[in-house]
Scaffold this motif. Sequence first.
Motif, PDB file in Angstrom:
ATOM      1  N   TYR A   2      -6.852 -24.354  11.507  1.00 33.51           N
ATOM      2  CA  TYR A   2      -6.471 -24.027  10.140  1.00 33.51           C
ATOM      3  C   TYR A   2      -5.594 -22.795  10.155  1.00 33.51           C
ATOM      4  O   TYR A   2      -5.822 -21.849  10.895  1.00 33.51           O
ATOM      5  N   ARG A   3      -4.595 -22.818   9.303  1.00 35.88           N
ATOM      6  CA  ARG A   3      -3.733 -21.649   9.172  1.00 35.88           C
ATOM      7  C   ARG A   3      -4.053 -20.953   7.860  1.00 35.88           C
ATOM      8  O   ARG A   3      -4.192 -21.601   6.823  1.00 35.88           O
ATOM      9  N   VAL A   4      -4.170 -19.690   7.947  1.00 35.26           N
ATOM     10  CA  VAL A   4      -4.439 -18.910   6.756  1.00 35.26           C
ATOM     11  C   VAL A   4      -3.118 -18.583   6.090  1.00 35.26           C
ATOM     12  O   VAL A   4      -2.206 -18.061   6.721  1.00 35.26           O
ATOM     13  N   ARG A   5      -3.044 -18.904   4.837  1.00 29.90           N
ATOM     14  CA  ARG A   5      -1.814 -18.645   4.103  1.00 29.90           C
ATOM     15  C   ARG A   5      -1.944 -17.286   3.418  1.00 29.90           C
ATOM     16  O   ARG A   5      -2.833 -17.072   2.601  1.00 29.90           O
ATOM     17  N   VAL A   6      -1.068 -16.398   3.758  1.00 32.29           N
ATOM     18  CA  VAL A   6      -1.088 -15.060   3.191  1.00 32.29           C
ATOM     19  C   VAL A   6       0.057 -14.957   2.194  1.00 32.29           C
ATOM     20  O   VAL A   6       1.210 -15.188   2.534  1.00 32.29           O
ATOM     21  N   ARG A   7      -0.310 -14.647   0.969  1.00 35.31           N
ATOM     22  CA  ARG A   7       0.713 -14.491  -0.058  1.00 35.31           C
ATOM     23  C   ARG A   7       1.131 -13.040  -0.122  1.00 35.31           C
ATOM     24  O   ARG A   7       0.300 -12.145  -0.160  1.00 35.31           O
ATOM     25  N   SER A   8       2.410 -12.838  -0.140  1.00 34.55           N
ATOM     26  CA  SER A   8       2.891 -11.471  -0.297  1.00 34.55           C
ATOM     27  C   SER A   8       2.983 -11.167  -1.789  1.00 34.55           C
ATOM     28  O   SER A   8       3.334 -12.011  -2.596  1.00 34.55           O
ATOM     29  N   VAL A   9       2.636  -9.965  -2.135  1.00 38.20           N
ATOM     30  CA  VAL A   9       2.655  -9.538  -3.529  1.00 38.20           C
ATOM     31  C   VAL A   9       4.057  -9.057  -3.855  1.00 38.20           C
ATOM     32  O   VAL A   9       4.629  -8.252  -3.123  1.00 38.20           O
ATOM     33  N   PRO A  10       4.632  -9.562  -4.952  1.00 40.51           N
ATOM     34  CA  PRO A  10       5.980  -9.116  -5.320  1.00 40.51           C
ATOM     35  C   PRO A  10       6.014  -7.619  -5.610  1.00 40.51           C
ATOM     36  O   PRO A  10       5.019  -7.046  -6.071  1.00 40.51           O
ATOM     37  N   PRO A  11       7.135  -6.974  -5.342  1.00 40.78           N
ATOM     38  CA  PRO A  11       7.207  -5.528  -5.558  1.00 40.78           C
ATOM     39  C   PRO A  11       7.041  -5.128  -7.016  1.00 40.78           C
ATOM     40  O   PRO A  11       6.563  -4.033  -7.309  1.00 40.78           O
ATOM     41  N   VAL A  12       7.380  -6.021  -7.938  1.00 43.50           N
ATOM     42  CA  VAL A  12       7.202  -5.704  -9.360  1.00 43.50           C
ATOM     43  C   VAL A  12       5.721  -5.563  -9.688  1.00 43.50           C
ATOM     44  O   VAL A  12       5.314  -4.657 -10.412  1.00 43.50           O
ATOM     45  N   VAL A  13       4.902  -6.444  -9.125  1.00 42.54           N
ATOM     46  CA  VAL A  13       3.462  -6.386  -9.363  1.00 42.54           C
ATOM     47  C   VAL A  13       2.888  -5.112  -8.753  1.00 42.54           C
ATOM     48  O   VAL A  13       2.027  -4.453  -9.358  1.00 42.54           O
ATOM     49  N   LEU A  14       3.349  -4.755  -7.581  1.00 40.41           N
ATOM     50  CA  LEU A  14       2.880  -3.508  -6.964  1.00 40.41           C
ATOM     51  C   LEU A  14       3.253  -2.298  -7.809  1.00 40.41           C
ATOM     52  O   LEU A  14       2.462  -1.360  -7.948  1.00 40.41           O
ATOM     53  N   ALA A  15       4.453  -2.303  -8.381  1.00 41.88           N
ATOM     54  CA  ALA A  15       4.872  -1.190  -9.235  1.00 41.88           C
ATOM     55  C   ALA A  15       4.047  -1.142 -10.507  1.00 41.88           C
ATOM     56  O   ALA A  15       3.677  -0.047 -10.974  1.00 41.88           O
ATOM     57  N   LEU A  16       3.719  -2.306 -11.074  1.00 38.05           N
ATOM     58  CA  LEU A  16       2.926  -2.326 -12.301  1.00 38.05           C
ATOM     59  C   LEU A  16       1.484  -1.883 -12.062  1.00 38.05           C
ATOM     60  O   LEU A  16       0.843  -1.340 -12.956  1.00 38.05           O
ATOM     61  N   ARG A  17       0.977  -2.111 -10.872  1.00 33.00           N
ATOM     62  CA  ARG A  17      -0.396  -1.690 -10.557  1.00 33.00           C
ATOM     63  C   ARG A  17      -0.525  -0.174 -10.465  1.00 33.00           C
ATOM     64  O   ARG A  17      -1.621   0.360 -10.579  1.00 33.00           O
ATOM     65  N   ARG A  18       0.582   0.509 -10.268  1.00 34.98           N
ATOM     66  CA  ARG A  18       0.537   1.977 -10.184  1.00 34.98           C
ATOM     67  C   ARG A  18       0.499   2.635 -11.558  1.00 34.98           C
ATOM     68  O   ARG A  18       0.176   3.797 -11.661  1.00 34.98           O
ATOM     69  N   PHE A  19       0.833   1.895 -12.603  1.00 39.63           N
ATOM     70  CA  PHE A  19       0.789   2.458 -13.946  1.00 39.63           C
ATOM     71  C   PHE A  19      -0.651   2.674 -14.385  1.00 39.63           C
ATOM     72  O   PHE A  19      -1.566   2.026 -13.888  1.00 39.63           O
ATOM     73  N   PRO A  20      -0.856   3.567 -15.351  1.00 38.32           N
ATOM     74  CA  PRO A  20      -2.224   3.775 -15.834  1.00 38.32           C
ATOM     75  C   PRO A  20      -2.743   2.510 -16.512  1.00 38.32           C
ATOM     76  O   PRO A  20      -1.980   1.749 -17.093  1.00 38.32           O
ATOM     77  N   ASN A  21      -4.011   2.313 -16.423  1.00 39.29           N
ATOM     78  CA  ASN A  21      -4.635   1.139 -17.005  1.00 39.29           C
ATOM     79  C   ASN A  21      -5.863   1.568 -17.810  1.00 39.29           C
ATOM     80  O   ASN A  21      -6.982   1.256 -17.447  1.00 39.29           O
ATOM     81  N   PRO A  22      -5.638   2.297 -18.911  1.00 40.25           N
ATOM     82  CA  PRO A  22      -6.800   2.743 -19.690  1.00 40.25           C
ATOM     83  C   PRO A  22      -7.438   1.584 -20.429  1.00 40.25           C
ATOM     84  O   PRO A  22      -6.811   0.554 -20.652  1.00 40.25           O
ATOM     85  N   ARG A  23      -8.684   1.744 -20.786  1.00 34.58           N
ATOM     86  CA  ARG A  23      -9.391   0.762 -21.595  1.00 34.58           C
ATOM     87  C   ARG A  23      -9.839   1.470 -22.869  1.00 34.58           C
ATOM     88  O   ARG A  23     -10.771   2.260 -22.867  1.00 34.58           O
ATOM     89  N   LEU A  24      -9.138   1.175 -23.953  1.00 32.52           N
ATOM     90  CA  LEU A  24      -9.396   1.821 -25.232  1.00 32.52           C
ATOM     91  C   LEU A  24     -10.362   0.984 -26.058  1.00 32.52           C
ATOM     92  O   LEU A  24     -10.334  -0.242 -26.001  1.00 32.52           O
ATOM     93  N   THR A  25     -11.176   1.658 -26.853  1.00 30.51           N
ATOM     94  CA  THR A  25     -12.009   0.937 -27.808  1.00 30.51           C
ATOM     95  C   THR A  25     -11.117   0.414 -28.925  1.00 30.51           C
ATOM     96  O   THR A  25      -9.916   0.709 -28.975  1.00 30.51           O
ATOM     97  N   GLY A  26     -11.667  -0.330 -29.830  1.00 31.44           N
ATOM     98  CA  GLY A  26     -10.887  -0.847 -30.944  1.00 31.44           C
ATOM     99  C   GLY A  26     -10.319   0.271 -31.800  1.00 31.44           C
ATOM    100  O   GLY A  26      -9.131   0.253 -32.175  1.00 31.44           O
ATOM    101  N   ILE A  27     -11.133   1.258 -32.090  1.00 30.13           N
ATOM    102  CA  ILE A  27     -10.662   2.403 -32.884  1.00 30.13           C
ATOM    103  C   ILE A  27      -9.663   3.221 -32.080  1.00 30.13           C
ATOM    104  O   ILE A  27      -8.649   3.684 -32.608  1.00 30.13           O
TER     105      ILE A  27
END
Length: 191
Positions: A2-27
Motif C-alpha cells: 500500500y502506498r500512503v498518499r500524502v496531501r500537501s497543504v496549499p500555501p494559502v491555507v498555511l497562511a490563513l492558519r497563522r491568523f488569529p482564530n478567536p471564538r466570540l460569544t454571541g454578544i
Amino acid sequence: MYRVRVRSVPPVVLALRRFPNPRLTGIGAGLFASLTMFVLACVDRLLFDSSELVYGLLFLPVSALTALWVRPADLVTAPISVPIAFAVGVFPISGGSEGFGGQVMGLVTALAVHAGWLYGGTLIAGLIASVRKVRQMRARRRYVLAQGRGGAPAPASERAPRSAASAAAAAKPVRAGAGGAGAVARRPQRP
C-alpha cells in the motif's frame, strides 16, 4: 503493498492558519461588529467624505469575520448581529440635518439607500454560519458513529436501563419444568 498518499497543504491555507482564530460569544460578536463598523464609518467620514461605497465594501469583510469568529454554540447570532452593526456604523455617515428628527431621518434614509450592502453582508454571514453549522453536525455524527462502531462497550452507567421485571428475571435462575422460556416467576403474595 500500500502506498500512503500524502496531501500537501496549499500555501494559502498555511497562511490563513497563522491568523488569529478567536471564538466570540454571541454578544461579543455583536459588540465586535458594531464597534468595528462604527470606527470604520468614522474613518470613512474623515478620509473619504462619507463614501457609501467604501462603507459598504468594508462591511462585507466585517460580516464574514463576525460569522467566522463566533462560537459554534452561538452561530445563530451572526446573521442577527451583522445588520445591527450596519445600522450602528451608518450613523456617522448618514448626513442628517440638525436636531434629533433630522438625524433619525438621515439614518433611515441611509439604511434604505444602502439596503443592498446590508443584505449582502447579512447573506455572507448567514451562509458562513450555515456552512459552519452543517460541518459541526457532520463531525458530531461521524464521532457518534465512530464511537458506536469500533469503540469499547459502553459503561453500565451509560447503557439503557432495564425494567425491574426484566432485571429480576435475568438475575434469578429458572427451575426445570417451571414453565417455558416465556414463563414469568411469581412471587408469593403477602396477606
